[in-house]
Design a protein around this motif. Structure first.
Motif, PDB file in Angstrom:
ATOM      1  N   GLU A 246      68.195  10.679   0.955  1.00 59.10           N
ATOM      2  CA  GLU A 246      68.179  10.400   2.387  1.00 59.10           C
ATOM      3  C   GLU A 246      67.177  11.309   3.098  1.00 59.10           C
TER       4      GLU A 246
ATOM      5  N   MET B  22      63.871  10.109   5.176  1.00 53.57           N
ATOM      6  CA  MET B  22      63.648  10.461   6.575  1.00 53.57           C
ATOM      7  C   MET B  22      62.327  11.196   6.771  1.00 53.57           C
TER       8      MET B  22
ATOM      9  N   LYS C  63      65.257  13.698  17.425  1.00 47.85           N
ATOM     10  CA  LYS C  63      64.574  12.806  16.487  1.00 47.85           C
ATOM     11  C   LYS C  63      63.270  13.407  16.014  1.00 47.85           C
TER      12      LYS C  63
ATOM     13  N   TYR D 191      69.397  13.396  12.187  1.00 45.15           N
ATOM     14  CA  TYR D 191      70.050  12.091  12.293  1.00 45.15           C
ATOM     15  C   TYR D 191      70.828  12.091  13.592  1.00 45.15           C
TER      16      TYR D 191
ATOM     17  N   GLN E 168      72.508   9.708  16.995  1.00 42.20           N
ATOM     18  CA  GLN E 168      72.913   8.422  17.560  1.00 42.20           C
ATOM     19  C   GLN E 168      73.290   8.633  19.022  1.00 42.20           C
TER      20      GLN E 168
END
Length: 535
Positions: A261, A265, A450, A455, A457
């Protein structure tokens, strides 16, 4: 090149011949190369810098020189066998490389004539100072002597054009374009002596005969059939570099899923077609494997000078460049580099933007930054263009410390950095009395996280409502609720909302430390904040 447990990574290698002879790891792209080589066209491919374009040209070179031994065990060996007696036909191959030239008024002409002179030693030539005459004679002589038409490979055609946009070299720019026009026109008039032409570059300059004067030009930049010809797919990374990934897992002390991951990214996300196919930057990936750490390597490979020269005066506008843009795909395909270009087109041409998504109904696409590494490169390159005082705020050291603080759970430290970042955004520098808008500050914080490759949201839904923002790190989860200073008891209101709605407590089963963070914004940025560790 680095030896890791007996495996050689092709770090820094652009020679297909050297990679194969020295036994370096090679992801087989020769099926795509072979398919292109069967056409008799002038091909053009644009890709970001350090993305494998030179290696592709070197693979064509080996194929057209009939170096069959270099393709043993590769797809091209099997495919070429279908051609029977015509298999591995040797052609005269001429490679022109425009990178690394010493720039002067005659730079382009010197590169072209100098390269021609090298090949004239083998095939003979007329001499003189005429590009058209000498190149035409070289193609004729080579074809007549070998009985096979010539192959011409041109690497980074646009390098001198980009360099000549510097103010001190501007007078040479038109001269460079004129010499290149003369060179490319030869392909049209000498078509009977040319078997195959392949041109690579970063940008597509407008009003250049390479694109307007050739009837059989095939632009592969957005061709779905060749979306993966440069770069590495997720499947290729996991299958070919499994030992390197295992080594990284052991060295970082993280699970394989977490490492994959993180790699995705940092280095994945490049997309060049309507089809949803993403590729990794191979150079950055190889450096990560060879050094055994996740780092930002792309910005060290040399940023196109034109990026920081032609973009508008930034004054802290990183967030505007980070925000994805939408355009019709036809517009994207027709983007050509000009001396004056809008920032969106420039970012796309320079490799800072890529396709993020495509909408079939309207044939439109969203473009933006592909991954964490490029986001960091953007900050690094724009430091001198940010408002006064923000150079230090956005420096590599500060960015590293910010990320370390988040990963270690040091909330006071990363909130201190967050306050400093926000204080240098354009919005925070409005006149007093302009009012406070929570959504704008929330967007700024979102973009900052970001940009740091976290990560994050926003407006995360739950049964009781929606949290403003949630940030995930390896060891912790941070749940944010934002309020403005106009709200009574704003900080307690924010923290109370997280508690009462259960925004943070829902994460407790994940086994990480969960932080509830209330943030209060005033006209100039963060005026108060508080934290509660949720248990």
């Amino acid at each position: 090149m680095f030896d890791i447990d007996g495996r050689r990574l092709p770090t820094g290698l652009q020679s297909f011949k050297k990679i194969r002879e020295e036994g370096s790891i090679y992801v087989d792209k020769t099926d795509l190369m072979w398919r292109m080589a069967q056409g008799e066209h002038v091909y053009f491919l644009s890709r970001p810098r350090r993305f494998g374009k030179s290696l592709l040209l070197n693979t064509f070179k080996a194929y057209f020189l009939g170096q069959k031994e270099l393709f043993e065990g590769l797809a091209a060996e099997r495919l070429e066998a279908q051609r029977g007696e015509k298999a591995w036909t040797k052609h005269p191959v001429f490679m022109f490389e425009f990178t690394g030239a010493s720039y002067g008024e005659e730079a382009v002409k010197e590169v072209i004539l100098g390269t021609i002179a090298e090949y004239e030693e083998e095939y003979g030539g007329s001499g003189g100072n005429s590009i058209k005459l000498r190149f035409s004679n070289l193609l004729k002589n080579a074809t007549r002597q070998t009985g096979q038409r010539a192959v011409v490979l041109i690497d980074e055609y646009d390098s001198p054009l980009l360099e000549s946009l510097r103010p001190e070299r501007r007078e040479w720019h038109e001269r460079y374009k004129e010499d290149l026009r003369t060179f490319y026109k030869v392909f049209k008039v000498m078509d009977e002596y040319v078997r195959f032409v392949f041109v690579t570059g970063i940008t597509r300059f407008s009003e250049l005969s390479l694109f307007s004067g050739l009837n059989n030009l095939v632009d592969l930049t957005f061709d779905e059939g060749y979306a993966t010809v440069c770069g590495l797919t997720q499947e290729e990374v996991e299958e070919t570099y499994a030992p390197e990934i295992d080594r990284l897992v052991e060295r970082l002390g993280r699970s394989r899923e977490e490492v994959l991951e993180s790699l995705k990214m940092a280095y994945d996300g490049y997309r060049f077609t309507r089809r949803d196919v993403h590729v990794y930057n191979p150079v950055s990936l190889f450096k990560c494997f060879s050094q055994g750490r996740l780092g930002f390597y792309w910005y060290n490979t040399g940023t196109p000078w034109v990026l920081t020269q032609l973009l508008p005066d930034f004054k802290g506008g990183v967030e505007e460049l980070e925000r994805p843009k939408r355009m019709n795909f036809a517009q994207l395909e027709s983007l050509k580099f000009q001396e004056r270009i809008d920032p969106t087109g420039l970012m796309m041409q320079a490799g800072y933007y890529t396709i993020l998504s495509h909408e079939d109904e309207f044939d439109s696409c969203e473009i933006g930054l592909p991954n964490g590494e490029v986001k960091f490169a953007l900050i690094n390159e724009l430091q001198p263009h940010l408002q006064e005082g923000s150079y230090d705020v956005y420096s590599f050291t500060v960015v590293q410390n910010f990320v370390r603080a988040i990963r270690s759970g040091d909330v006071p430290k990363f909130m201190d950095y967050l306050e400093r970042f926000i204080s240098y955004t354009p919005y925070s520098n409005r006149p007093a009395g302009s009012g406070v808008h929570e959504d704008i500050f929330r967007n700024i914080v979102h973009i900052l996280f970001k940009l740091m490759g976290m990560y994050v949201q926003v407006e995360v839904r739950s049964l009781a409502g929606r949290s403003d923002m949630e940030v995930m790190s390896e060891k912790g989860i941070y749940v944010f609720e934002f309020k403005t200073s106009t709200v009574q008891d704003a900080l307690q209101s924010a923290l109370g909302q997280i508690r009462e709605k259960g925004y943070a407590s829902k994460h407790l089963p994940e086994g990480k430390t969960v932080h509830a963070i209330g943030v209060v914004f005033g006209e100039k940025g963060i005026v108060d904040w508080g934290e509660e560790v949720v248990e």
